[in-house]
Design an enzyme around this catalytic site. Sequence first.
Site, PDB file in Angstrom:
ATOM      1  N   GLY A  21       1.104 -50.590 -23.735  1.00  0.00           N
ATOM      2  CA  GLY A  21       0.009 -49.701 -23.395  1.00  0.00           C
ATOM      3  C   GLY A  21      -0.283 -48.786 -24.552  1.00  0.00           C
ATOM      4  N   ASP A 138       0.863 -41.294 -14.230  1.00  0.00           N
ATOM      5  CA  ASP A 138       0.288 -42.643 -14.333  1.00  0.00           C
ATOM      6  C   ASP A 138       0.844 -43.555 -13.238  1.00  0.00           C
ATOM      7  OD1 ASP A 138      -1.468 -44.458 -15.488  1.00  0.00           O
ATOM      8  OD2 ASP A 138       0.025 -45.252 -16.870  1.00  0.00           O
TER       9      ASP A 138
END
Length: 236
Positions: A21, A138
């Site tokens: 990511g 997240d």
Amino acid sequence: MLGAGTSLNDRYVLAGRLGGGGMGEVWRADDTVLGRAVAIKVLTPALTENPTFAQRFQNEARAMATLRHPGVVNVYDYGTCEVDGRQVSFLVMEYVRGESLDRILHRGPLGPAATMRLVAEVGDALAAAHAQGIVHRDVKPANLMIRPDGSVALTDFGIAHSVSAGHLTATGTMLCSAGYCAPEMATASDVTPAVDVYALGVVAYECLTGHLPFQGDTPVQIIFKHLHSPIPPLPR
């Protein structure tokens, strides 16, 4: 730069890439000292070279190492080393065998009972983190691992925000996934544990319906809907 067979600090040997990511890559690796499989999150070179982000990464490693909960992946170690002439910062975590929730949802939605069990387990894990001043920031299906026994493990606190280290988060930088982003994450509001509760609510909606409540062609469109649109109703 990194690949299967790369050794970090002459101890951890990378075996296979698990994902990646904005903050870095996650690898399955072998701990040659203790003889066990681990997961290693490697900070991207650009962030490793940024003193602010590198310090925040280390602070989060320390914070997560103090958190003990069956629903949170254990943190074992933190280190830095040089690979091919570049500095590498990495976090060593428990390797969770199982399947991520996002892969499970690709096969279809869950029933209400399974969804509520998952929400209860993740909520309990988040409560333990929040009690220590750690906000995940997240929460999403890709960061929820379903173990073979059906229990859930919350992973990837890589962008977590420790209240005690709040000044280390770059002002104006949004570090969430748009589909699960609480409205205050997109504004100048302070980040509180409520953002994780909101994201978990979105996860619950997705588990029940098989899709996100708000969708769009760009992250900006999706976040705009989080800010201004009513929540679409659930099926009966």
